[in-house]
Design a protein around this motif. Structure first.
Motif, PDB file in Angstrom:
ATOM      1  N   UNK A  10     -98.565  30.103  19.714  1.00 38.04           N
ATOM      2  CA  UNK A  10     -97.190  29.882  20.178  1.00 38.04           C
ATOM      3  C   UNK A  10     -97.268  29.287  21.586  1.00 38.04           C
ATOM      4  N   UNK A  11     -96.627  28.141  21.769  1.00 35.69           N
ATOM      5  CA  UNK A  11     -96.733  27.399  23.034  1.00 35.69           C
ATOM      6  C   UNK A  11     -95.347  27.122  23.603  1.00 35.69           C
ATOM      7  N   UNK A  12     -95.223  27.246  24.923  1.00 33.70           N
ATOM      8  CA  UNK A  12     -94.009  26.812  25.616  1.00 33.70           C
ATOM      9  C   UNK A  12     -94.436  25.928  26.779  1.00 33.70           C
ATOM     10  N   UNK A  13     -93.893  24.707  26.793  1.00 27.63           N
ATOM     11  CA  UNK A  13     -94.321  23.701  27.776  1.00 27.63           C
ATOM     12  C   UNK A  13     -93.219  23.441  28.793  1.00 27.63           C
ATOM     13  N   UNK A  14     -93.637  23.144  30.016  1.00 25.97           N
ATOM     14  CA  UNK A  14     -92.680  22.703  31.035  1.00 25.97           C
ATOM     15  C   UNK A  14     -92.337  21.233  30.803  1.00 25.97           C
ATOM     16  N   UNK A  15     -91.115  20.847  31.208  1.00 25.81           N
ATOM     17  CA  UNK A  15     -90.768  19.423  31.145  1.00 25.81           C
ATOM     18  C   UNK A  15     -91.640  18.612  32.095  1.00 25.81           C
ATOM     19  N   UNK A  16     -91.937  19.190  33.252  1.00 28.43           N
ATOM     20  CA  UNK A  16     -92.767  18.517  34.257  1.00 28.43           C
ATOM     21  C   UNK A  16     -94.231  18.567  33.813  1.00 28.43           C
ATOM     22  N   UNK A  43     -83.139  27.913  33.757  1.00 26.16           N
ATOM     23  CA  UNK A  43     -84.395  28.676  33.851  1.00 26.16           C
ATOM     24  C   UNK A  43     -85.430  28.213  32.828  1.00 26.16           C
ATOM     25  N   UNK A  44     -84.981  27.499  31.806  1.00 25.85           N
ATOM     26  CA  UNK A  44     -85.842  27.281  30.645  1.00 25.85           C
ATOM     27  C   UNK A  44     -86.486  25.900  30.605  1.00 25.85           C
ATOM     28  N   UNK A  45     -86.554  25.221  31.757  1.00 23.06           N
ATOM     29  CA  UNK A  45     -87.140  23.883  31.817  1.00 23.06           C
ATOM     30  C   UNK A  45     -88.631  23.927  32.152  1.00 23.06           C
ATOM     31  N   UNK A  46     -89.135  25.093  32.539  1.00 27.32           N
ATOM     32  CA  UNK A  46     -90.496  25.166  33.079  1.00 27.32           C
ATOM     33  C   UNK A  46     -91.472  25.912  32.166  1.00 27.32           C
ATOM     34  N   UNK A  47     -91.052  26.211  30.946  1.00 26.28           N
ATOM     35  CA  UNK A  47     -91.971  26.790  29.964  1.00 26.28           C
ATOM     36  C   UNK A  47     -92.512  28.161  30.337  1.00 26.28           C
ATOM     37  N   UNK A  48     -91.669  28.985  30.944  1.00 28.15           N
ATOM     38  CA  UNK A  48     -92.167  30.204  31.581  1.00 28.15           C
ATOM     39  C   UNK A  48     -92.163  31.454  30.700  1.00 28.15           C
ATOM     40  N   UNK A  49     -91.460  31.446  29.600  1.00 31.19           N
ATOM     41  CA  UNK A  49     -91.310  32.687  28.821  1.00 31.19           C
ATOM     42  C   UNK A  49     -91.445  32.409  27.318  1.00 31.19           C
ATOM     43  N   UNK A  62     -88.360  28.784  47.643  1.00 33.54           N
ATOM     44  CA  UNK A  62     -87.746  29.052  46.345  1.00 33.54           C
ATOM     45  C   UNK A  62     -87.316  30.513  46.196  1.00 33.54           C
ATOM     46  N   UNK A  63     -87.218  31.218  47.309  1.00 32.84           N
ATOM     47  CA  UNK A  63     -86.898  32.646  47.226  1.00 32.84           C
ATOM     48  C   UNK A  63     -85.496  32.879  46.654  1.00 32.84           C
ATOM     49  N   UNK A  64     -84.535  32.073  47.058  1.00 35.13           N
ATOM     50  CA  UNK A  64     -83.168  32.254  46.535  1.00 35.13           C
ATOM     51  C   UNK A  64     -83.146  32.062  45.025  1.00 35.13           C
ATOM     52  N   UNK A  65     -83.834  31.009  44.563  1.00 34.19           N
ATOM     53  CA  UNK A  65     -83.918  30.796  43.115  1.00 34.19           C
ATOM     54  C   UNK A  65     -84.631  31.965  42.440  1.00 34.19           C
ATOM     55  N   UNK A  66     -85.694  32.430  43.068  1.00 33.59           N
ATOM     56  CA  UNK A  66     -86.468  33.548  42.518  1.00 33.59           C
ATOM     57  C   UNK A  66     -85.582  34.787  42.336  1.00 33.59           C
ATOM     58  N   UNK A  67     -84.697  35.042  43.276  1.00 34.66           N
ATOM     59  CA  UNK A  67     -83.824  36.205  43.179  1.00 34.66           C
ATOM     60  C   UNK A  67     -82.874  36.077  41.981  1.00 34.66           C
ATOM     61  N   UNK A  68     -82.358  34.877  41.767  1.00 34.81           N
ATOM     62  CA  UNK A  68     -81.503  34.634  40.601  1.00 34.81           C
ATOM     63  C   UNK A  68     -82.293  34.827  39.317  1.00 34.81           C
ATOM     64  N   UNK A  69     -83.486  34.254  39.304  1.00 34.96           N
ATOM     65  CA  UNK A  69     -84.376  34.420  38.147  1.00 34.96           C
ATOM     66  C   UNK A  69     -84.603  35.904  37.863  1.00 34.96           C
ATOM     67  N   UNK A  70     -84.938  36.676  38.887  1.00 36.79           N
ATOM     68  CA  UNK A  70     -85.262  38.089  38.699  1.00 36.79           C
ATOM     69  C   UNK A  70     -84.107  38.841  38.028  1.00 36.79           C
ATOM     70  N   UNK A  71     -82.899  38.596  38.499  1.00 43.26           N
ATOM     71  CA  UNK A  71     -81.737  39.289  37.927  1.00 43.26           C
ATOM     72  C   UNK A  71     -81.507  38.877  36.481  1.00 43.26           C
ATOM     73  N   UNK A  72     -81.601  37.573  36.217  1.00 43.11           N
ATOM     74  CA  UNK A  72     -81.355  37.078  34.858  1.00 43.11           C
ATOM     75  C   UNK A  72     -82.455  37.525  33.890  1.00 43.11           C
ATOM     76  N   UNK A  73     -83.687  37.502  34.360  1.00 45.79           N
ATOM     77  CA  UNK A  73     -84.809  37.903  33.504  1.00 45.79           C
ATOM     78  C   UNK A  73     -84.764  39.408  33.230  1.00 45.79           C
TER      79      UNK A  73
END
Length: 252
Positions: A54-60, A86-92, A116-127
């Motif tokens: 099972x593979x998940x790839x980033x767009x970049x 959140x789902x453009x970077x193949x992280x989960x 990227x700390x502000x983004x990270x905080x949003x990620x943490x809550x959503x994840x």
């Protein structure tokens, strides 16, 4: 016994040229969860006849990415957490089995100067919300490079790293929130006071030779699975990446 291994390989093509297939054979896990594969679809062929892939790839290109190799086919598979930005970077990757969900995650790094700390905080809550919702249905096994050292004993030089990415009060606080939402840090469950055991070392300053490391790779499990846990391991003897593999053994 169910054996799960997680490893940030920091470029799968690079580690394939070193020892990756030997590690797969040696550890012989039921699940191998990888982070930072740095691949696009079709860029590598794996000879893993005993595993579903099972593979998940980033767009970049050449960035991020996750993979799970599983001896047993999943009932359902989900890539990402269902939030577009959140789902453009193949992280989960989430695999569903009758007894549990297995979630492989490569958490965004807050980066130099905490850009990227502000983004990270949003990620943490959503994840965390994503995991909590899964946990309402059946227990969750989360693994991966979560890019945070939770407590002072989780890194060698905690005083000088206090406000650096991966050891800010904000990131550590979010990890505490995750645990408080019904989850257990499996390694600390078995080894609450053990020091000097890390899963990542900088490539600079002879960090690995001097064991100046960080424990940022985890298996975090629902409290419902507490009685199923048999052991947690950190394979500091395995090289090939700037991270080493971590392991969780469960009695299923």
């Amino acid at each position: 016994m169910l054996k799960l291994v997680s490893w940030n390989v920091n470029g799968l093509r690079a580690v394939m040229k070193k020892n990756f297939m030997d590690v797969i054979a040696e550890l012989d896990a039921d699940f191998f969860c990888l982070q930072e594969t740095k691949l696009q679809a079709g860029q590598i062929e794996m000879d893993l006849p005993n595993y579903y892939e099972y593979w998940n790839y980033a767009e970049k290109k050449g960035y991020s990415g996750t993979a799970i190799f599983a001896k047993k086919e999943a009932m359902n598979v989900r890539y990402g957490i269902g939030i577009d930005h959140h789902d453009l970077e193949g992280r989960v990757i989430t695999l569903e089995y009758p007894e549990f969900y297995l979630v492989d995650c490569y958490t965004p790094n807050s980066q130099n100067e905490l850009k990227r700390l502000d983004y990270r905080m949003t990620w943490e809550d959503d994840f965390r919300n994503y995991l909590v919702n899964l946990n309402k249905t059946k227990p969750v096994i989360l693994c991966g490079d979560l890019n945070v050292a939770h407590e002072n004993i989780d890194l060698k030089n905690w005083k000088t790293n206090h406000k650096n990415a991966g050891f800010t009060n904000e990131e550590r606080g979010k990890f505490t929130e995750l645990l408080n939402a019904g989850f257990i840090d499996s390694f600390r469950y078995f080894y609450p006071d053990l020091t000097g055991v890390y899963s990542w070392w900088s490539y600079r300053f002879n960090a690995r030779k001097n064991n100046a490391g960080w424990r940022i790779d985890y298996f975090v499990v629902s409290t419902d699975l507490k009685d199923k846990m048999a052991d947690a391991k950190i394979h500091t003897e395995i090289f090939g990446s700037d991270h080493c593999p971590v392991e969780l053994d469960l009695n299923f």
